[in-house]
Design a protein around this motif. Structure first.
Motif, short mmCIF file in Angstrom:
data_model
loop_
_atom_site.label_atom_id
_atom_site.label_comp_id
_atom_site.label_asym_id
_atom_site.label_seq_id
_atom_site.Cartn_x
_atom_site.Cartn_y
_atom_site.Cartn_z
N TRP A 128 -14.45 59.30 -21.85
CA TRP A 128 -14.13 57.95 -21.40
C TRP A 128 -14.49 57.82 -19.93
O TRP A 128 -14.26 58.74 -19.15
CB TRP A 128 -12.64 57.68 -21.56
CG TRP A 128 -12.20 57.46 -22.97
CD1 TRP A 128 -11.68 58.39 -23.81
CD2 TRP A 128 -12.23 56.23 -23.69
NE1 TRP A 128 -11.38 57.82 -25.02
CE2 TRP A 128 -11.70 56.50 -24.97
CE3 TRP A 128 -12.65 54.94 -23.39
CZ2 TRP A 128 -11.58 55.51 -25.94
CZ3 TRP A 128 -12.52 53.97 -24.35
CH2 TRP A 128 -12.00 54.25 -25.61
N ARG A 129 -15.01 56.65 -19.54
CA ARG A 129 -15.31 56.33 -18.14
C ARG A 129 -15.02 54.86 -17.91
O ARG A 129 -15.43 54.01 -18.73
CB ARG A 129 -16.78 56.59 -17.80
CG ARG A 129 -17.22 58.03 -17.88
CD ARG A 129 -16.68 58.82 -16.71
NE ARG A 129 -17.22 60.15 -16.65
CZ ARG A 129 -16.58 61.24 -17.08
NH1 ARG A 129 -15.40 61.13 -17.64
NH2 ARG A 129 -17.12 62.42 -16.96
N PHE A 130 -14.34 54.53 -16.80
CA PHE A 130 -14.19 53.13 -16.43
C PHE A 130 -15.58 52.60 -16.07
O PHE A 130 -16.41 53.33 -15.52
CB PHE A 130 -13.29 52.97 -15.20
CG PHE A 130 -11.83 53.20 -15.49
CD1 PHE A 130 -11.10 52.30 -16.24
CD2 PHE A 130 -11.20 54.32 -14.99
CE1 PHE A 130 -9.75 52.50 -16.50
CE2 PHE A 130 -9.85 54.54 -15.23
CZ PHE A 130 -9.13 53.63 -15.99
N ILE A 131 -15.81 51.32 -16.37
CA ILE A 131 -17.08 50.70 -16.00
C ILE A 131 -16.82 49.38 -15.29
O ILE A 131 -15.71 48.85 -15.33
CB ILE A 131 -17.99 50.48 -17.23
CG1 ILE A 131 -17.32 49.58 -18.25
CG2 ILE A 131 -18.40 51.81 -17.84
CD1 ILE A 131 -18.27 49.08 -19.32
N GLU A 132 -17.88 48.87 -14.68
CA GLU A 132 -17.82 47.61 -13.92
C GLU A 132 -16.69 47.70 -12.90
O GLU A 132 -16.63 48.65 -12.15
CB GLU A 132 -17.66 46.41 -14.87
CG GLU A 132 -18.74 46.27 -15.92
CD GLU A 132 -20.06 45.83 -15.35
OE1 GLU A 132 -20.07 45.11 -14.33
OE2 GLU A 132 -21.10 46.19 -15.95
N GLU A 133 -15.78 46.74 -12.92
CA GLU A 133 -14.63 46.75 -12.00
C GLU A 133 -13.42 47.46 -12.59
O GLU A 133 -12.36 47.52 -11.97
CB GLU A 133 -14.26 45.32 -11.61
CG GLU A 133 -15.35 44.55 -10.88
CD GLU A 133 -15.67 45.15 -9.52
OE1 GLU A 133 -14.74 45.53 -8.79
OE2 GLU A 133 -16.87 45.26 -9.20
N GLY A 134 -13.53 47.93 -13.82
CA GLY A 134 -12.44 48.66 -14.47
C GLY A 134 -11.43 47.79 -15.18
O GLY A 134 -10.63 48.28 -15.97
N VAL A 135 -11.44 46.49 -14.90
CA VAL A 135 -10.52 45.55 -15.55
C VAL A 135 -11.24 44.23 -15.81
O VAL A 135 -12.21 43.89 -15.14
CB VAL A 135 -9.23 45.26 -14.72
CG1 VAL A 135 -8.42 46.50 -14.49
CG2 VAL A 135 -9.55 44.57 -13.41
N VAL A 136 -10.73 43.50 -16.80
CA VAL A 136 -11.15 42.12 -17.04
C VAL A 136 -9.86 41.32 -17.20
O VAL A 136 -8.95 41.75 -17.90
CB VAL A 136 -12.09 42.00 -18.26
CG1 VAL A 136 -11.43 42.45 -19.54
CG2 VAL A 136 -12.62 40.59 -18.39
N TYR A 137 -9.77 40.21 -16.50
CA TYR A 137 -8.55 39.40 -16.52
C TYR A 137 -8.48 38.51 -17.75
O TYR A 137 -9.50 38.02 -18.23
CB TYR A 137 -8.45 38.54 -15.25
CG TYR A 137 -8.31 39.38 -14.00
CD1 TYR A 137 -7.13 40.07 -13.74
CD2 TYR A 137 -9.35 39.50 -13.09
CE1 TYR A 137 -7.00 40.85 -12.60
CE2 TYR A 137 -9.23 40.28 -11.95
CZ TYR A 137 -8.05 40.95 -11.72
OH TYR A 137 -7.91 41.73 -10.60
N ALA A 138 -7.27 38.29 -18.24
CA ALA A 138 -7.04 37.40 -19.37
C ALA A 138 -7.29 35.95 -18.91
O ALA A 138 -6.96 35.61 -17.77
CB ALA A 138 -5.62 37.56 -19.90
N PRO A 139 -7.84 35.11 -19.78
CA PRO A 139 -8.07 33.71 -19.40
C PRO A 139 -6.77 33.04 -18.94
O PRO A 139 -5.75 33.13 -19.62
CB PRO A 139 -8.59 33.07 -20.69
CG PRO A 139 -9.13 34.20 -21.49
CD PRO A 139 -8.28 35.40 -21.15
#
Length: 163
Positions: free
Chosen positions: A84-95
């Motif tokens: 496993w590796r975090f990608i991009e910013e590591g999080v995506v916010y809920a709408p």
């Protein structure tokens, strides 16, 4: 937000910082649904689903410039079938439940094995932020890489603490 017993409270001292290390155990989707990725706060017992970051109400403007909570998430390295590796910013916010006050900074480090959230609160606001962790799973046998998100954990940022 989760039940109170599933919530871990982080109190940021007046003019200071609080650092919390959290082991994160990703889980592949099951039955077509994202799973909750288990969070274990180092030195604490029991699983955590949500986090509350509280800042001191009595802090003045100078104190608030330096106050922060630093949450360091480490991905579990125990999966022998893949990585496993975090990608991009590591999080995506809920709408509709994102970081509208722009007081959360994210950084992926340690070759994607670590996600650092730095949280500030410069005013008297309270905000509930729901997000999903974003990571890539690379199958050790096939080399195939797939991107997954977790079910939404949450973080409440507030002044006064837990307010």
């Amino acid at each position: 937000m989760a039940k109170k017993s599933d919530t871990y409270k982080i109190d940021v001292p007046k003019g200071g910082a609080q650092i919390v290390t959290i082991d994160l155990q990703p889980a592949l989707p099951c039955g077509g649904k994202a799973e909750v990725w288990k969070m274990d706060v180092k030195g604490e017992k029991g699983k955590v689903k949500d986090l509350v970051v509280g800042f001191d109400k009595k802090s003045n403007a100078d104190d608030r410039r330096y106050e922060k909570a630093v949450l360091v998430f480490h991905l579990d390295a125990g999966d022998k079938k893949g990585q496993w590796r975090f990608i991009e910013e590591g999080v995506v916010y809920a709408p509709g439940k994102g970081d509208t006050l722009h007081d959360i900074e994210t950084r992926v480090a340690q070759d994607g094995r670590e996600l650092v959230l730095t949280i500030h609160n410069f005013d008297d606001s309270n905000e509930d932020v729901d997000f999903s962790f974003v990571a890539m799973y690379r199958d050790a046998k096939s080399g195939e890489a797939t991107i997954y998100t977790s079910a939404d954990p949450g973080v409440r940022v507030g002044r006064p603490p837990g307010g």
